[in-house]
Design a protein around this motif. Sequence first.
Motif, PDB file in Angstrom:
ATOM      1  N   GLN A  90      -8.657 -12.187 -65.838  1.00  0.00           N
ATOM      2  CA  GLN A  90      -8.553 -11.417 -64.606  1.00  0.00           C
ATOM      3  C   GLN A  90      -7.121 -11.494 -64.089  1.00  0.00           C
ATOM      4  OE1 GLN A  90     -11.190 -12.512 -61.411  1.00  0.00           O
ATOM      5  NE2 GLN A  90     -10.923 -10.522 -60.462  1.00  0.00           N
ATOM      6  N   CYS A  91      -6.591 -10.354 -63.727  1.00  0.00           N
ATOM      7  CA  CYS A  91      -5.242 -10.265 -63.183  1.00  0.00           C
ATOM      8  C   CYS A  91      -5.267 -10.707 -61.721  1.00  0.00           C
ATOM      9  CB  CYS A  91      -4.731  -8.833 -63.290  1.00  0.00           C
ATOM     10  SG  CYS A  91      -3.095  -8.608 -62.581  1.00  0.00           S
ATOM     11  N   LEU A  92      -4.371 -11.600 -61.374  1.00  0.00           N
ATOM     12  CA  LEU A  92      -4.295 -12.076 -59.992  1.00  0.00           C
ATOM     13  C   LEU A  92      -3.528 -11.097 -59.098  1.00  0.00           C
ATOM     14  CD1 LEU A  92      -3.580 -15.848 -60.686  1.00  0.00           C
ATOM     15  CD2 LEU A  92      -5.748 -14.796 -60.034  1.00  0.00           C
ATOM     16  N   SER A  93      -2.824 -10.152 -59.711  1.00  0.00           N
ATOM     17  CA  SER A  93      -2.073  -9.170 -58.928  1.00  0.00           C
ATOM     18  C   SER A  93      -2.931  -7.986 -58.512  1.00  0.00           C
ATOM     19  CB  SER A  93      -0.871  -8.667 -59.722  1.00  0.00           C
ATOM     20  OG  SER A  93       0.032  -9.715 -59.961  1.00  0.00           O
ATOM     21  N   CYS A  94      -3.664  -7.407 -59.481  1.00  0.00           N
ATOM     22  CA  CYS A  94      -4.427  -6.193 -59.171  1.00  0.00           C
ATOM     23  C   CYS A  94      -5.942  -6.404 -59.234  1.00  0.00           C
ATOM     24  CB  CYS A  94      -4.020  -5.053 -60.094  1.00  0.00           C
ATOM     25  SG  CYS A  94      -4.552  -5.233 -61.811  1.00  0.00           S
ATOM     26  N   GLY A  95      -6.406  -7.556 -59.751  1.00  0.00           N
ATOM     27  CA  GLY A  95      -7.839  -7.845 -59.809  1.00  0.00           C
ATOM     28  C   GLY A  95      -8.549  -7.281 -61.028  1.00  0.00           C
ATOM     29  N   HIS A  96      -7.828  -6.632 -61.925  1.00  0.00           N
ATOM     30  CA  HIS A  96      -8.433  -6.033 -63.115  1.00  0.00           C
ATOM     31  C   HIS A  96      -8.948  -7.120 -64.058  1.00  0.00           C
ATOM     32  CE1 HIS A  96      -9.015  -3.071 -66.274  1.00  0.00           C
ATOM     33  NE2 HIS A  96      -8.268  -3.799 -67.087  1.00  0.00           N
TER      34      HIS A  96
END
Length: 109
Positions: free
Chosen positions: A97-103
């Motif tokens: 999970q990307c911590l920047s965009c939540g993807h």
Amino acid sequence: MNNSCPNCNSWRVTTRNIGRKTGGLIGTIGGATSGATGAISGAELGATLGITGGPIGIAIGGIAGALIGGLFGGVAGGIAGATVGEQVDTRILNNYQCLSCGHSFMRRG
């Protein structure tokens, strides 16, 4: 290994480990249940070995045998469940999970 987010190309990526956590929990519960069944045998064995100590020895031996059986069952089940869950994370679930965009996404490569 390239673990950047395929959505925003951020390198701030973490693992979710949902399968590992769930598998560990289910395995621990199942193992403890199985261990509790084995604990009956352990309690009987502990009580038999505790006969030399009289009624107190029987009680302590039985309790110790039951605790050890349940504990070992829970630990073994938890390890097995976490191992299976880790494979589910790796092969089936979007574990990253990307911590920047939540993807959420699967590892590439």
